[in-house]
Design a protein around this motif. Sequence first.
Motif, PDB file in Angstrom:
ATOM      1  N   ASP A  35       0.824  -1.209   0.000  1.00  0.00           N
ATOM      2  CA  ASP A  35       0.000   0.000   0.000  1.00  0.00           C
ATOM      3  C   ASP A  35       0.860   1.261   0.000  1.00  0.00           C
ATOM      4  O   ASP A  35       0.485   2.282  -0.581  1.00  0.00           O
ATOM      5  CB  ASP A  35      -0.942  -0.001   1.203  1.00  0.00           C
ATOM      6  CG  ASP A  35      -2.172  -0.864   0.965  1.00  0.00           C
ATOM      7  OD1 ASP A  35      -2.449  -1.176  -0.208  1.00  0.00           O
ATOM      8  OD2 ASP A  35      -2.846  -1.218   1.948  1.00  0.00           O
ATOM      9  N   CYS A  36       2.019   1.201   0.631  1.00  0.00           N
ATOM     10  CA  CYS A  36       2.941   2.342   0.579  1.00  0.00           C
ATOM     11  C   CYS A  36       3.419   2.571  -0.850  1.00  0.00           C
ATOM     12  O   CYS A  36       3.590   3.724  -1.280  1.00  0.00           O
ATOM     13  CB  CYS A  36       4.127   2.108   1.509  1.00  0.00           C
ATOM     14  SG  CYS A  36       3.739   2.250   3.271  1.00  0.00           S
TER      15      CYS A  36
ATOM     16  N   LEU B 289       4.714  12.189   4.677  1.00  0.00           N
ATOM     17  CA  LEU B 289       3.679  11.262   5.117  1.00  0.00           C
ATOM     18  C   LEU B 289       3.974   9.845   4.618  1.00  0.00           C
ATOM     19  O   LEU B 289       3.801   8.866   5.362  1.00  0.00           O
ATOM     20  CB  LEU B 289       2.312  11.724   4.621  1.00  0.00           C
ATOM     21  CG  LEU B 289       1.100  10.971   5.160  1.00  0.00           C
ATOM     22  CD1 LEU B 289       0.992  11.116   6.673  1.00  0.00           C
ATOM     23  CD2 LEU B 289      -0.180  11.482   4.494  1.00  0.00           C
ATOM     24  N   ILE B 290       4.413   9.736   3.373  1.00  0.00           N
ATOM     25  CA  ILE B 290       4.763   8.424   2.834  1.00  0.00           C
ATOM     26  C   ILE B 290       5.937   7.825   3.613  1.00  0.00           C
ATOM     27  O   ILE B 290       5.947   6.629   3.926  1.00  0.00           O
ATOM     28  CB  ILE B 290       5.105   8.527   1.336  1.00  0.00           C
ATOM     29  CG1 ILE B 290       3.854   8.911   0.533  1.00  0.00           C
ATOM     30  CG2 ILE B 290       5.674   7.200   0.814  1.00  0.00           C
ATOM     31  CD1 ILE B 290       4.132   9.201  -0.933  1.00  0.00           C
TER      32      ILE B 290
ATOM     33  N   ILE C 297       2.936   8.218  15.175  1.00  0.00           N
ATOM     34  CA  ILE C 297       3.121   9.558  15.738  1.00  0.00           C
ATOM     35  C   ILE C 297       3.617  10.518  14.651  1.00  0.00           C
ATOM     36  O   ILE C 297       3.139  11.654  14.526  1.00  0.00           O
ATOM     37  CB  ILE C 297       4.106   9.521  16.916  1.00  0.00           C
ATOM     38  CG1 ILE C 297       3.528   8.690  18.067  1.00  0.00           C
ATOM     39  CG2 ILE C 297       4.425  10.941  17.398  1.00  0.00           C
ATOM     40  CD1 ILE C 297       4.459   8.514  19.245  1.00  0.00           C
ATOM     41  N   GLY C 298       4.568  10.043  13.840  1.00  0.00           N
ATOM     42  CA  GLY C 298       5.079  10.883  12.759  1.00  0.00           C
ATOM     43  C   GLY C 298       4.024  11.188  11.726  1.00  0.00           C
ATOM     44  O   GLY C 298       3.898  12.339  11.258  1.00  0.00           O
ATOM     45  N   ALA C 299       3.225  10.189  11.344  1.00  0.00           N
ATOM     46  CA  ALA C 299       2.174  10.391  10.342  1.00  0.00           C
ATOM     47  C   ALA C 299       1.132  11.383  10.844  1.00  0.00           C
ATOM     48  O   ALA C 299       0.679  12.267  10.098  1.00  0.00           O
ATOM     49  CB  ALA C 299       1.522   9.058   9.989  1.00  0.00           C
ATOM     50  N   ALA C 300       0.742  11.255  12.103  1.00  0.00           N
ATOM     51  CA  ALA C 300      -0.241  12.171  12.677  1.00  0.00           C
ATOM     52  C   ALA C 300       0.298  13.602  12.701  1.00  0.00           C
ATOM     53  O   ALA C 300      -0.415  14.559  12.382  1.00  0.00           O
ATOM     54  CB  ALA C 300      -0.613  11.717  14.084  1.00  0.00           C
TER      55      ALA C 300
END
Length: 227
Positions: A108-109, A189-190, A199-202
């Motif tokens: 999915d990435c 984000l990817i 935490i990083g994505a948020a």
Amino acid sequence: MAISKRAEPALLTDQVYATIHEAILNGDLPAGSRLTVRELAEQVGTSAMPVREAIRRLEEAGMVERQPHRGAVVKALTLEELVHVYDIRRLLEVEAARLGAERITAEDCDRMQAEYDLMREAIDDHRVPALLDHDEAMLAILYNAAGNPFLVQVIRNLWLQCRAYKIVGATGTLETPGDDSLWRYQQDLIAAARHNDPIGAAAVNDASLANATDRIKALLAAQPSGR
């Protein structure tokens, strides 16, 4: 045969709705455009009835509003609504990014990366509707990984309601030399998704939506109708 006959008007209304809906999303019918039943019926080649029904459905979707002495118009952009809608988006999309990053797969990435690459091509070509479509497709892959389809549907509905704001923001940013905010956050984000870093994505999503709010707010305030 009776079922088929009853379905025909509904199918025609669906087609008219889709046509007007797409014109609004693409910016062909910008905010403030009057939706005159007779003119639209002539353009889409139907009677007035399916056009009236399509406009009613667009009102229910929050994309069209009634104004005194003007009738149905594509909903105008306001600073107040911008803040409200983007506050809700931050609440939902920050959480969707956090949940999605925990569970997303490498495959999915890769799909996110493919949409990102198409988005960058659209940015280079200044194709605003296309860049927004690919951006949303990329985000949807991450959000779907959270495993909550209702959350994704609510977010998609918000995207529809704020599409006009997105067009303003993307168009204005493309006209600003050196501004990388249309792609920088998505790139980060990817990276967070690939590391399964919730935490990083948020944090990236929160910063991205805050930045978008500020950019669009400034652009609307600079317009004669902004407030």
